[in-house]
Design a protein around this motif. Structure first.
Motif, short mmCIF file in Angstrom:
data_model
loop_
_atom_site.label_atom_id
_atom_site.label_comp_id
_atom_site.label_asym_id
_atom_site.label_seq_id
_atom_site.Cartn_x
_atom_site.Cartn_y
_atom_site.Cartn_z
N PHE A 169 -6.74 22.34 1.26
CA PHE A 169 -6.29 20.99 1.55
C PHE A 169 -5.88 20.20 0.32
O PHE A 169 -4.96 19.38 0.37
N PHE A 170 -6.55 20.40 -0.82
CA PHE A 170 -6.25 19.55 -1.98
C PHE A 170 -4.84 19.81 -2.50
O PHE A 170 -4.05 18.87 -2.67
N TYR A 171 -4.49 21.07 -2.71
CA TYR A 171 -3.13 21.40 -3.15
C TYR A 171 -2.11 20.97 -2.09
O TYR A 171 -1.04 20.45 -2.42
N ALA A 172 -2.48 21.14 -0.82
CA ALA A 172 -1.56 20.77 0.26
C ALA A 172 -1.19 19.30 0.19
O ALA A 172 -0.02 18.92 0.29
N ILE A 173 -2.19 18.44 0.00
CA ILE A 173 -1.95 17.01 0.04
C ILE A 173 -1.41 16.47 -1.28
O ILE A 173 -0.44 15.72 -1.30
N VAL A 174 -2.02 16.88 -2.40
CA VAL A 174 -1.65 16.29 -3.69
C VAL A 174 -0.29 16.80 -4.18
O VAL A 174 0.48 16.04 -4.76
N ILE A 175 0.02 18.07 -3.94
CA ILE A 175 1.28 18.62 -4.44
C ILE A 175 2.35 18.68 -3.35
O ILE A 175 3.41 18.07 -3.47
N LEU A 176 2.07 19.38 -2.25
CA LEU A 176 3.11 19.58 -1.24
C LEU A 176 3.41 18.33 -0.43
O LEU A 176 4.57 18.00 -0.18
N ASP A 177 2.36 17.61 -0.01
CA ASP A 177 2.62 16.40 0.78
C ASP A 177 3.30 15.33 -0.08
O ASP A 177 4.09 14.53 0.42
N HIS A 178 3.00 15.32 -1.37
CA HIS A 178 3.69 14.40 -2.27
C HIS A 178 5.19 14.68 -2.27
O HIS A 178 6.01 13.75 -2.22
N ALA A 179 5.56 15.96 -2.29
CA ALA A 179 6.98 16.33 -2.24
C ALA A 179 7.59 15.98 -0.89
O ALA A 179 8.71 15.45 -0.81
N PRO A 192 0.80 -1.22 0.00
CA PRO A 192 0.00 0.00 0.00
C PRO A 192 0.84 1.27 0.00
O PRO A 192 0.40 2.30 -0.52
N LEU A 193 2.03 1.23 0.58
CA LEU A 193 2.87 2.42 0.61
C LEU A 193 3.31 2.83 -0.79
O LEU A 193 3.33 4.01 -1.13
N TYR A 194 3.66 1.85 -1.62
CA TYR A 194 4.04 2.16 -3.00
C TYR A 194 2.83 2.76 -3.72
O TYR A 194 2.96 3.74 -4.46
N ALA A 195 1.66 2.18 -3.50
CA ALA A 195 0.45 2.69 -4.15
C ALA A 195 0.22 4.15 -3.80
O ALA A 195 -0.06 4.98 -4.68
N LYS A 196 0.37 4.50 -2.54
CA LYS A 196 0.12 5.87 -2.11
C LYS A 196 1.25 6.81 -2.50
O LYS A 196 1.03 7.87 -3.08
N LEU A 197 2.48 6.43 -2.17
CA LEU A 197 3.60 7.36 -2.32
C LEU A 197 4.07 7.51 -3.75
O LEU A 197 4.65 8.53 -4.11
N MET A 198 3.82 6.50 -4.60
CA MET A 198 4.32 6.55 -5.97
C MET A 198 3.23 6.75 -7.02
O MET A 198 3.49 7.31 -8.08
N LEU A 199 2.01 6.29 -6.76
CA LEU A 199 1.00 6.26 -7.81
C LEU A 199 -0.19 7.20 -7.58
O LEU A 199 -0.77 7.71 -8.54
N ASP A 200 -0.55 7.42 -6.33
CA ASP A 200 -1.78 8.16 -6.04
C ASP A 200 -1.73 9.61 -6.52
O ASP A 200 -2.75 10.19 -6.89
N HIS A 201 -0.53 10.19 -6.52
CA HIS A 201 -0.37 11.60 -6.90
C HIS A 201 -0.94 11.89 -8.28
O HIS A 201 -1.73 12.82 -8.46
N MET A 202 -0.57 11.08 -9.28
CA MET A 202 -1.02 11.35 -10.65
C MET A 202 -2.50 11.07 -10.83
O MET A 202 -3.17 11.72 -11.64
N ILE A 203 -3.04 10.12 -10.09
CA ILE A 203 -4.48 9.86 -10.13
C ILE A 203 -5.24 11.12 -9.71
O ILE A 203 -6.21 11.54 -10.35
N LYS A 204 -4.77 11.75 -8.63
CA LYS A 204 -5.43 12.95 -8.13
C LYS A 204 -5.22 14.14 -9.06
O LYS A 204 -6.10 14.99 -9.20
#
Length: 622
Positions: A513-523, A206-218
């Motif tokens: 929250f959306f920009y915070a999580i999808v862009i900044l938290d991804h970084a 699940p960590l790979y799914a979230k940390l590597m793949l979820d960003h582009m889905i969002k």
């Protein structure tokens, strides 16, 4: 949170006392009515010597005007893709500086003259497009508010002309353009991304799914939200990039549903969150497709949803029989396919049997392989296909009916000869003989190739006897990178993490929250994960891990995986804030371990200030 007025005055003083600075323009949140105590200062610095400021590692040039600088890092911005000097002052003020070479910018004046008199068509299309894209980007920064702080080169006239000639309706901006090609490129990327996310959950990663793949889905989802807002709500809505300032332009019903799309802390909740993401995406994309008369691919949607809802049962024998024959035919029978490399974690020659195929094709006629018709003639069971074109690397991503994902990177054979020449000239310290434009191009392509070769590779076909070049490159990589972790590498990660964490906290304070999580938290997670990897190594095993090479579960200790799961933000603002604090606490622990192991000094003042500020905001909200 310092006084922006004082910082601005100090920047003006710097400009007036520096012979190489010809202009300063501020833009961003400090120029808008929504400015608050956390607003930072974003500036363009027009100078005849950009390198002077990019190379000022000890802040000697700026310290005398800005006071003590807590953090400095130079990065390519993950939204605007320009090099930015990011500073954090001791009082908490953020300052982002984009240097502009005035010798290049002065050419803009001549181009604007041609454009005003409808003569820009005299230039070659490639040059015209390049200049236009740069000016559009500059205009995008300025149009929501800017202030010319210092001007000794008549910037005002140039800026006024740009704002006049490049004025666009919101719906016509590059990020918001909607046509059949853009819609379905987004559509296929989204559904393939959801399927890959699902495959990682099936293999319990699940960590790979979230940390590597979820960003582009969002990212694909928010693009659909943008289009939907402009098409059904208001064509003149001021849509911000990647979901920024969502509360100012997005429908409240959609905003509430967006809280339910972020992966939670176990596989069941993650599966639920991706289904929530799909439901929202389906609603928006179907309404858009109806309005625009696009034809939705129901078989693709049903296939992905069915697999996510039910545990998949992979029939690897079928995958071998179908895909092996078709891919083998390309490798063996297509004369214009000169080299084929397979790459994955092990570089296995039997990669064709896997659910995900990764290959690099070097071909004579690359345009042929950038057409859907070519691949539909090869595979008769394609469910989804995405073709990505860029000046540096082209790719084709195919999802077949049997659930197999094929990801092919396409390269021109002529470029291989260029890379080979560049590589050996650099190896022999003869880089001065390389044209600068070609040098930059070759360096970028080599960097991409390095990342693939590090993953392990096999040569499946080589009709031009160039396999030795890949071996030489891999040897060079291993030879140059098997030393200790350097202080420069550590500190870049360290400063990026804490600066991005601070900005993340600010965005959540503003409920953005959306920009915070999808862009900044991804970084933030990217830097955290890299530090976690370093913590798993000793100085003799430095090159054994690369950021996205292997499944995280294959190398990360179980206890550390559990801690990483607690850093996943979800559900509401308060849960998100708590997850961010968990990220900071884990980073403090891991970076401390790495610094001790490798003998690298920590910048405790930066870490303490950001952590305490974020913690205070969290306590206030509770």
């Amino acid at each position: 949170m310092g006084d922006l007025n004082i910082v601005t005055e100090n920047i003006i003083a710097l400009a007036k006392n520096s012979k190489d600075i010809y202009g300063v323009i501020s833009f961003g949140s400090s120029n808008r009515k929504t400015k608050d105590k956390y607003s930072d200062l974003d500036i363009f610095l027009f100078t005849s010597n950009p390198e002077k400021y990019l190379a000022d590692e000890n802040n000697k040039l700026l310290k005398g005007y800005l006071g003590e600088i807590l953090s400095r890092v130079i990065v390519k911005d993950f939204v605007d893709h320009v090099m930015v000097i990011k500073l954090m002052l001791k009082d908490g003020t953020g300052l982002d500086i984009i240097t502009v070479n005035i010798s290049e910018f002065s050419k803009t004046r001549h181009y604007l003259f041609l454009k005003r008199h409808n003569l820009s068509g005299l230039l070659p299309n490639k040059i015209k497009k390049y200049i236009d894209n740069n000016i559009y980007s500059f205009n995008y920064f300025l149009k929501r508010g800017h202030t010319i702080l210092y001007d000794s080169m008549n910037l005002q006239q140039i800026v006024d002309t740009i704002l006049e000639l490049y004025k666009q309706d919101v719906k016509d901006e590059e990020l918001n353009l909607l046509d059949h090609k853009r819609f379905f490129n987004n559509y296929h990327q989204f559904w393939q991304g959801c399927y890959r996310f699902h495959l990682k959950l099936v293999i319990n990663d699940p960590l790979y799914a979230k940390l590597m793949l979820d960003h582009m889905i969002k990212v694909n989802l928010i693009q659909m939200v943008n289009w939907h807002t402009l098409l059904f709500k208001d064509e003149q809505k001021d849509i911000f990039y990647y979901g920024a300032k969502l509360n100012e332009w997005c429908d409240e019903t959609i905003i509430q549903r967006l809280y339910d799309i972020f992966p939670h802390r176990n596989i069941q909740e993650m599966r639920k969150s991706i289904l929530n993401t799909i439901q929202l995406y389906q609603q928006l994309s179907h309404e858009i497709s109806t309005k625009k008369n696009y034809e939705i691919i129901n078989t693709l949607e049903q296939f992905v949803i069915k697999n996510i809802q039910l545990p998949i049962n992979v029939n690897e024998t079928d995958c071998q029989m179908v895909c092996s024959d078709q891919l083998t035919a390309i490798i063996n029978d297509y004369e214009d396919v000169k080299i084929v490399l397979s790459y994955n974690a092990k570089g296995s020659k039997y990669v064709i049997n896997a659910l995900e195929i990764n290959m690099i094709f070097y071909v004579d006629h690359i345009e042929k392989y950038l057409k859907e018709e070519t691949w539909k003639n090869i595979f008769d069971d394609i469910l989804s296909i995405v073709i990505r074109k860029s000046s540096i690397r082209n790719a084709v991503e195919i999802l077949l009916n049997n659930g197999q994902l094929i990801q092919l990177k396409l390269e021109n054979v002529k470029d291989l000869y260029l890379l080979k020449r560049h590589f050996y000239l650099m190896k022999g310290f003869l880089c001065s003989f390389i044209n600068q434009r070609r040098k930059k191009y070759a360096t970028q392509k080599i960097d991409f190739l390095k990342q693939d070769l590090k993953k392990g590779y096999s040569v499946l076909k080589d009709t031009i006897s160039e396999a030795d070049f890949f071996e030489a490159m891999l040897y060079k990589i291993n030879s140059s990178e098997k030393g200790r972790l350097t202080a420069a590498m550590f500190h870049k990660n360290y400063h990026c993490f804490w600066q991005n964490s601070y900005k993340l906290m600010v965005k959540l304070y503003r409920r953005d929250f959306f920009y915070a999580i999808v862009i900044l938290d991804h970084a933030v997670k990217k830097h955290l994960l890299e530090m976690v990897q370093w913590s798993h190594l000793d100085e003799n095993r430095f090159t054994e891990l690369v950021a996205d090479i292997r499944s995280i579960k294959d190398w990360c200790a179980n206890e550390m995986q559990d801690k990483l799961m607690l850093t996943l933000p979800h559900s509401n603002i308060e849960e998100m804030k708590r997850a961010i604090m968990n990220s900071m606490e884990l980073y403090k622990e891991v970076s401390g371990l790495v610094s001790e192991t490798f003998g690298i000094e920590l910048d405790i003042a930066l870490q303490t200030q950001v952590y305490e500020q974020a913690n205070n905001e969290l306590l206030k909200s509770n």
